[in-house]
Scaffold this active site. Structure first.
Site, mmCIF file in Angstrom:
data_model
loop_
_atom_site.group_PDB
_atom_site.id
_atom_site.type_symbol
_atom_site.label_atom_id
_atom_site.label_comp_id
_atom_site.label_asym_id
_atom_site.label_seq_id
_atom_site.Cartn_x
_atom_site.Cartn_y
_atom_site.Cartn_z
ATOM 1 N N GLY A 152 0.856 -1.191 0.000
ATOM 2 C CA GLY A 152 0.000 0.000 0.000
ATOM 3 C C GLY A 152 0.888 1.235 0.000
ATOM 4 N NE ARG A 153 -2.593 5.497 1.746
ATOM 5 C CZ ARG A 153 -3.894 5.252 1.636
ATOM 6 N NH1 ARG A 153 -4.550 5.678 0.586
ATOM 7 N NH2 ARG A 153 -4.558 4.617 2.565
ATOM 8 C CB ILE A 154 3.120 2.623 4.793
ATOM 9 C CG1 ILE A 154 2.120 3.671 5.314
ATOM 10 C CG2 ILE A 154 4.381 2.629 5.655
ATOM 11 C CD1 ILE A 154 1.605 3.418 6.730
ATOM 12 C CB SER A 173 0.870 -7.058 -2.033
ATOM 13 O OG SER A 173 -0.174 -6.178 -1.783
ATOM 14 N NE ARG A 174 -6.080 -8.203 1.011
ATOM 15 C CZ ARG A 174 -6.933 -7.708 1.898
ATOM 16 N NH1 ARG A 174 -7.708 -8.514 2.565
ATOM 17 N NH2 ARG A 174 -7.019 -6.419 2.119
ATOM 18 C CB THR A 175 -4.063 -6.209 -5.105
ATOM 19 O OG1 THR A 175 -3.877 -5.332 -3.994
ATOM 20 C CG2 THR A 175 -5.514 -6.585 -5.227
ATOM 21 N NE ARG A 234 -3.393 -1.617 14.498
ATOM 22 C CZ ARG A 234 -2.899 -0.402 14.211
ATOM 23 N NH1 ARG A 234 -1.601 -0.194 14.185
ATOM 24 N NH2 ARG A 234 -3.698 0.613 13.971
ATOM 25 C CD GLU A 263 0.661 -1.286 20.994
ATOM 26 O OE1 GLU A 263 0.908 -2.022 20.006
ATOM 27 O OE2 GLU A 263 0.412 -0.096 20.887
ATOM 28 C CG HIS A 281 1.655 2.099 18.571
ATOM 29 N ND1 HIS A 281 0.618 1.218 18.662
ATOM 30 C CD2 HIS A 281 1.546 2.645 17.332
ATOM 31 C CE1 HIS A 281 -0.091 1.225 17.550
ATOM 32 N NE2 HIS A 281 0.458 2.092 16.722
ATOM 33 C CB ILE A 282 6.602 6.637 18.646
ATOM 34 C CG1 ILE A 282 7.882 5.787 18.556
ATOM 35 C CG2 ILE A 282 6.180 6.846 20.097
ATOM 36 C CD1 ILE A 282 9.117 6.453 19.152
ATOM 37 N N GLY A 283 5.252 5.200 15.543
ATOM 38 C CA GLY A 283 5.531 5.227 14.100
ATOM 39 C C GLY A 283 5.174 6.529 13.404
HETATM 40 C C1 GLV Z 1 -0.955 3.567 13.984
HETATM 41 O O1 GLV Z 1 -0.709 2.474 14.398
HETATM 42 C C2 GLV Z 1 -1.991 3.862 13.036
HETATM 43 O O2 GLV Z 1 -2.724 2.942 12.654
HETATM 44 O O3 GLV Z 1 -2.121 5.030 12.656
#
Ligand code: GLV
Length: 318
Positions: A152-154, A173-175, A234, A263, A281-283
């Protein structure tokens, strides 16, 4: 004025904007998100924080509910099917966090590949006595292979950065994204092939039950002994107990983690092992991005106030 429940605070600037446009119910430490939602059953909007379940019970408790906002891009904490059934919109915050998260994934990759945290601990322990050619040897990324699960985008932003590092990119990827394959010179492979071939492995797909424990003992055994696994998607994508055991038994294998299966609890072994880098969890945590994410929720609330369809609807509504 709309009555809005906010599960977790936004940055101060966004808080001011939100307070000005609605009657705001903020969840504080004295109550849980669940308790507030069950009490404020006449609310119009709920900003459901990541990591807190927004269940069908909570959704059907609120008879005026028109909009549920995920305060992040992921929305696996919201029972979208229950909202859909009752004609309640669900929105999230895609796009604005793509670069922040991709940069962050690369931070974790580099921390693992070049043993940055071990270096910091070494310095802070006063152990540095001078240049040593054998000290904290890491892994060369140029020419190595990165395997990305989810394009996807990321995923795409991570792949572009990988190309800048001179890496080979494979993905599953699925697609299948054939145009992107040509444009970025990346190769589509099966999950098994990706696990076997990659020096760096990055799952970055939307979470669903389908990918629960995608990484397990069997997969760790297939992976290279000195691979790096970086997860900022996740926690449930990885069987954490199996990963902890694998890290303990294979000191050359590294993991960079920002999310956890249970978490905010983390596996006890992660607290002592050297070959894991754990972050809270600071992505997407840059000031700019977190402000833009809040603004997206606020824009959608404004649309609801005007009786219009929100803009950032999750894919189930498209
Ligand atoms: C972070 O985990 C988000 O889904 O934005």
């Amino acid at each position: 004025m709309l009555k809005v429940i906010l599960g977790k605070p936004f940055l101060d600037e966004a808080m001011e904007e939100l307070r000005a446009l609605c009657t705001l119910i903020e969840v504080d430490e004295s109550e849980t998100f669940y308790e507030v939602v069950m009490r404020e059953s006449d609310c119009d909007v709920i900003i459901a924080p990541l990591g807190h379940k927004m269940s069908s019970e909570m959704i059907s408790n609120c008879s005026n509910l028109k909009l549920i906002c995920s305060d992040g891009v992921g929305y696996d904490h919201i029972e979208v099917s229950a909202a859909l059934k009752r004609g309640i919109y669900v929105v999230n915050t895609p796009n604005v966090l793509t670069n922040a998260v991709a940069d962050f994934i690369w931070t974790l990759i580099l921390c693992c590949a070049r043993r940055i945290i071990e270096g910091l601990e070494f310095m802070q322990a006063g152990k540095f006595i001078g240049y040593d050619k054998r000290l904290l040897l890491g892994k060369e990324l140029t020419g190595a292979t990165i395997g990305i699960i989810g394009m996807g985008r990321i995923g795409e932003a991570v792949a572009k950065r990988a190309k800048g590092f001179g890496m080979n990119v494979v993905y599953f990827s699925r697609t299948r994204k054939r145009k992107l394959e040509e444009k970025l010179e990346i190769e589509y492979v099966t999950f098994e092939e990706l696990a076997k071939r990659s020096d760096v492995v990055v799952p970055i797909m939307n979470y669903s039950q389908e990918v629960y424990h995608l990484f397990n003992k069997k997969v760790f055994e297939m992976m290279k002994k000195d691979a790096i696994l970086v997860n900022a998607s996740r926690g449930k994508v990885i069987n954490e107990e199996a990963l902890a055991n694998h890290l303990e038994n294979t000191s050359t294998f590294y993991a960079g983690l920002d999310v956890y299966e249970f978490e905010p609890e983390i596996n006890e072994k992660f607290k002592v092992l050297k070959n894991v880098v754990c972050l809270p969890h600071i992505g997407s945590a840059t000031k700019e991005t977190r402000y833009k994410m809040a603004k997206m929720n606020i824009e959608d609330i404004l649309l609801i106030e005007k009786g219009e369809r929100p803009k950032n609807l999750v894919s189930e509504y498209r």
